[in-house]
Motif scaffolding. Structure first.
Motif, PDB file in Angstrom:
ATOM      1  N   VAL A 131      -1.175  -9.436  -6.063  1.00 53.85           N
ATOM      2  CA  VAL A 131      -2.759  -9.773  -6.525  1.00 53.85           C
ATOM      3  C   VAL A 131      -3.688  -9.891  -5.384  1.00 53.85           C
ATOM      4  CG1 VAL A 131      -4.092 -11.055  -7.886  1.00 53.85           C
ATOM      5  CG2 VAL A 131      -1.856 -10.478  -8.879  1.00 53.85           C
ATOM      6  N   ALA A 132      -3.373 -10.489  -4.212  1.00 49.69           N
ATOM      7  CA  ALA A 132      -4.267 -10.830  -3.493  1.00 49.69           C
ATOM      8  C   ALA A 132      -4.513  -9.704  -2.452  1.00 49.69           C
ATOM      9  CB  ALA A 132      -3.674 -12.140  -2.665  1.00 49.69           C
ATOM     10  N   GLY A 133      -3.743  -8.468  -2.579  1.00 48.15           N
ATOM     11  CA  GLY A 133      -3.988  -7.611  -1.769  1.00 48.15           C
ATOM     12  C   GLY A 133      -3.118  -7.448  -0.456  1.00 48.15           C
ATOM     13  N   TYR A 134      -2.209  -8.475  -0.235  1.00 44.47           N
ATOM     14  CA  TYR A 134      -1.249  -8.766   0.725  1.00 44.47           C
ATOM     15  C   TYR A 134       0.157  -8.696   0.277  1.00 44.47           C
ATOM     16  CZ  TYR A 134      -4.928  -9.725   4.170  1.00 44.47           C
ATOM     17  OH  TYR A 134      -6.204  -9.554   5.175  1.00 44.47           O
ATOM     18  N   PRO A 135       0.514  -7.757  -0.315  1.00 45.90           N
ATOM     19  CA  PRO A 135       1.857  -7.530  -0.857  1.00 45.90           C
ATOM     20  C   PRO A 135       3.108  -8.018  -0.052  1.00 45.90           C
ATOM     21  CG  PRO A 135       1.065  -5.308  -0.562  1.00 45.90           C
ATOM     22  CD  PRO A 135      -0.273  -6.394  -0.453  1.00 45.90           C
ATOM     23  N   LEU A 136       3.789  -9.007  -0.263  1.00 48.68           N
ATOM     24  CA  LEU A 136       4.701  -9.679   0.392  1.00 48.68           C
ATOM     25  C   LEU A 136       5.800  -8.547   0.834  1.00 48.68           C
ATOM     26  CD1 LEU A 136       5.978 -12.202   1.507  1.00 48.68           C
ATOM     27  CD2 LEU A 136       7.119 -12.594  -0.605  1.00 48.68           C
ATOM     28  N   MET A 137       6.256  -7.739   0.186  1.00 49.86           N
ATOM     29  CA  MET A 137       7.000  -6.709   0.515  1.00 49.86           C
ATOM     30  C   MET A 137       6.567  -5.791   1.831  1.00 49.86           C
ATOM     31  SD  MET A 137      10.159  -5.461   0.041  1.00 49.86           S
ATOM     32  CE  MET A 137      10.209  -6.614  -1.372  1.00 49.86           C
ATOM     33  N   GLY A 138       5.245  -5.634   1.761  1.00 52.40           N
ATOM     34  CA  GLY A 138       4.444  -4.914   3.025  1.00 52.40           C
ATOM     35  C   GLY A 138       4.760  -5.862   4.242  1.00 52.40           C
ATOM     36  N   LEU A 139       4.544  -7.290   3.839  1.00 48.47           N
ATOM     37  CA  LEU A 139       4.574  -8.375   5.190  1.00 48.47           C
ATOM     38  C   LEU A 139       6.303  -8.098   5.548  1.00 48.47           C
ATOM     39  CD1 LEU A 139       2.545 -11.262   3.775  1.00 48.47           C
ATOM     40  CD2 LEU A 139       1.909  -9.132   5.260  1.00 48.47           C
ATOM     41  N   ILE A 140       7.145  -7.862   4.894  1.00 46.44           N
ATOM     42  CA  ILE A 140       8.682  -8.147   5.203  1.00 46.44           C
ATOM     43  C   ILE A 140       8.759  -6.696   5.810  1.00 46.44           C
ATOM     44  CG2 ILE A 140      10.955  -8.287   4.335  1.00 46.44           C
ATOM     45  CD1 ILE A 140       9.983  -9.952   2.103  1.00 46.44           C
ATOM     46  N   THR A 153      -4.862  -0.691   6.169  1.00 43.88           N
ATOM     47  CA  THR A 153      -6.195  -0.411   6.298  1.00 43.88           C
ATOM     48  C   THR A 153      -6.091   1.378   6.409  1.00 43.88           C
ATOM     49  OG1 THR A 153      -6.103  -0.969   8.688  1.00 43.88           O
ATOM     50  CG2 THR A 153      -7.198  -2.532   7.183  1.00 43.88           C
ATOM     51  N   ARG A 154      -5.035   1.689   7.333  1.00 38.59           N
ATOM     52  CA  ARG A 154      -4.724   3.012   7.680  1.00 38.59           C
ATOM     53  C   ARG A 154      -3.916   3.846   6.773  1.00 38.59           C
ATOM     54  NH1 ARG A 154      -2.994   2.465  13.695  1.00 38.59           N
ATOM     55  NH2 ARG A 154      -3.146   5.075  13.558  1.00 38.59           N
ATOM     56  N   ASN A 155      -3.180   3.369   5.850  1.00 40.29           N
ATOM     57  CA  ASN A 155      -2.287   4.202   5.249  1.00 40.29           C
ATOM     58  C   ASN A 155      -2.070   3.567   3.917  1.00 40.29           C
ATOM     59  OD1 ASN A 155      -0.134   5.774   4.570  1.00 40.29           O
ATOM     60  ND2 ASN A 155       1.183   5.292   6.395  1.00 40.29           N
ATOM     61  N   PRO A 156      -3.210   3.809   2.878  1.00 45.76           N
ATOM     62  CA  PRO A 156      -3.404   3.280   1.600  1.00 45.76           C
ATOM     63  C   PRO A 156      -2.247   3.757   0.528  1.00 45.76           C
ATOM     64  CG  PRO A 156      -4.894   5.061   1.949  1.00 45.76           C
ATOM     65  CD  PRO A 156      -4.355   4.736   3.274  1.00 45.76           C
ATOM     66  N   GLY A 157      -1.601   4.838   0.675  1.00 42.17           N
ATOM     67  CA  GLY A 157      -0.472   5.178  -0.231  1.00 42.17           C
ATOM     68  C   GLY A 157       0.583   4.216   0.150  1.00 42.17           C
ATOM     69  N   ARG A 158       0.817   3.761   1.304  1.00 40.08           N
ATOM     70  CA  ARG A 158       1.940   2.663   1.654  1.00 40.08           C
ATOM     71  C   ARG A 158       1.586   1.225   0.898  1.00 40.08           C
ATOM     72  NH1 ARG A 158       6.070   4.255   4.050  1.00 40.08           N
ATOM     73  NH2 ARG A 158       6.944   2.209   4.788  1.00 40.08           N
ATOM     74  N   THR A 163       2.637  -2.728  -3.108  1.00 39.73           N
ATOM     75  CA  THR A 163       2.063  -3.675  -4.324  1.00 39.73           C
ATOM     76  C   THR A 163       3.098  -3.393  -5.292  1.00 39.73           C
ATOM     77  OG1 THR A 163      -0.224  -3.356  -3.194  1.00 39.73           O
ATOM     78  CG2 THR A 163       0.137  -4.022  -5.707  1.00 39.73           C
ATOM     79  N   LYS A 164       3.575  -2.171  -5.708  1.00 35.31           N
ATOM     80  CA  LYS A 164       4.346  -1.868  -6.536  1.00 35.31           C
ATOM     81  C   LYS A 164       5.746  -2.591  -6.401  1.00 35.31           C
ATOM     82  CE  LYS A 164       2.469   2.576  -7.925  1.00 35.31           C
ATOM     83  NZ  LYS A 164       2.862   4.087  -8.081  1.00 35.31           N
ATOM     84  N   ALA A 165       6.179  -2.228  -5.231  1.00 43.45           N
ATOM     85  CA  ALA A 165       7.586  -3.005  -5.127  1.00 43.45           C
ATOM     86  C   ALA A 165       7.478  -4.665  -5.322  1.00 43.45           C
ATOM     87  CB  ALA A 165       7.829  -2.591  -3.634  1.00 43.45           C
ATOM     88  N   SER A 166       6.444  -5.162  -4.486  1.00 43.80           N
ATOM     89  CA  SER A 166       6.101  -6.421  -4.911  1.00 43.80           C
ATOM     90  C   SER A 166       6.104  -6.958  -6.194  1.00 43.80           C
ATOM     91  CB  SER A 166       4.848  -7.202  -3.927  1.00 43.80           C
ATOM     92  OG  SER A 166       5.093  -6.779  -2.680  1.00 43.80           O
ATOM     93  N   TRP A 167       5.306  -6.198  -7.102  1.00 50.06           N
ATOM     94  CA  TRP A 167       5.400  -6.358  -8.717  1.00 50.06           C
ATOM     95  C   TRP A 167       6.641  -6.452  -9.165  1.00 50.06           C
ATOM     96  CZ3 TRP A 167       2.046  -9.059 -11.551  1.00 50.06           C
ATOM     97  CH2 TRP A 167       0.899  -8.963 -11.124  1.00 50.06           C
TER      98      TRP A 167
END
Length: 245
Positions: A131-140, A153-158, A163-167
């Motif tokens: 929800v905050a725009g920093y999906p945990l799966m991306g941070l991992i 900022t550079r790869n919105p598709g990812r 975000t979908k994976a974190s949900w």
């Protein structure tokens, strides 16, 4: 893991080959991040040993010590094989915390409580971060893919895929918690133990599979490490040319 920072390679390969490379890279990253099937088994088997021994012996101390001993043996096996230690340490720490908690409280159900609280906290973390725009799966997975936070900022598709994976992870773990906590409050330890063991691997496999699906369809990661190395090489070449003049 293949490198995705070479446009010429991407132009020379077919879309099917690029897709296969992306799927292979995603699979490798997920195995590295979550320990693969072996990691899932290592986190499930000590709980199975605990509930099996407690069901027969009705002795918290024996069951807890056996589970902890098995977890230590699994960790030592990873050390001997020189495998990644983070999964072994997390498994040993989790089992040790649950064993101590159960023995100190005198309630066998408390062997599972720390892991249940961790699962619930992780579920909330995944959802809040999405929800905050920093999906945990991306941070991992960002460091595993060598893209760090470039996906924001550079790869919105990812970013959409993360975000979908974190949900997915958040909702699946939340559903798991919704099953286990009523059993903790109103069920007995054997019911809780066997259900927790049954819910050990399937939700994890489903979460990993959905993450793989989302990321396989996403644009390839931007290898920021390769970019930095290229910039450093260019800078050294400019300095060498300037010195030659």
């Amino acid at each position: 893991m293949p490198s995705f920072d070479k446009p010429t390679d991407q132009q020379e390969t077919t879309p099917d080959a690029q897709g296969a490379d992306s799927r292979a890279a995603t699979e490798a990253a997920l195995f590295e991040a979550f320990g693969g099937v072996r990691g899932m088994v290592e986190t499930t088997v000590p709980g199975l040993v605990f509930v099996a021994i407690y069901t027969v012996k009705r002795d918290i101390h024996v069951a807890a010590i056996a589970a902890l001993g098995l977890s230590l043996l699994l960790g030592i096996a990873r050390l001997v094989r020189k495998d990644t230690l983070k999964h072994a340490f997390s498994g040993v720490f989790g089992v040790a915390f649950g064993a101590v908690f159960a023995m100190m409280s005198g309630d066998a159900k408390n062997f599972y409580l720390p892991g249940m609280l961790y699962t619930l906290g992780l579920a909330v973390g995944y959802i809040v971060s999405a929800v905050a725009g920093y999906p945990l799966m991306g941070l991992i997975l960002g460091p595993v893919f060598k893209e760090n936070l470039s996906w924001r900022t550079r790869n919105p598709g990812r970013k959409v895929a993360y975000t979908k994976a974190s949900w997915a992870w958040g909702l699946i773990l939340l559903a798991k918690s919704a099953i286990l906590f009523p059993l903790y409050w109103w069920g007995d330890v054997t019911q809780l133990g066997w259900v927790k063991v049954a819910l050990g691997i399937p939700p994890m496999l489903l979460s990993v599979y959905l993450t793989w699906i989302f990321l396989s369809k996403a644009p390839p990661p931007i290898d920021v490490f390769a970019e930095m190395e290229a910039a450093e090489r260019a800078e050294r070449e400019r300095e060498a040319e300037a010195t030659a003049r």
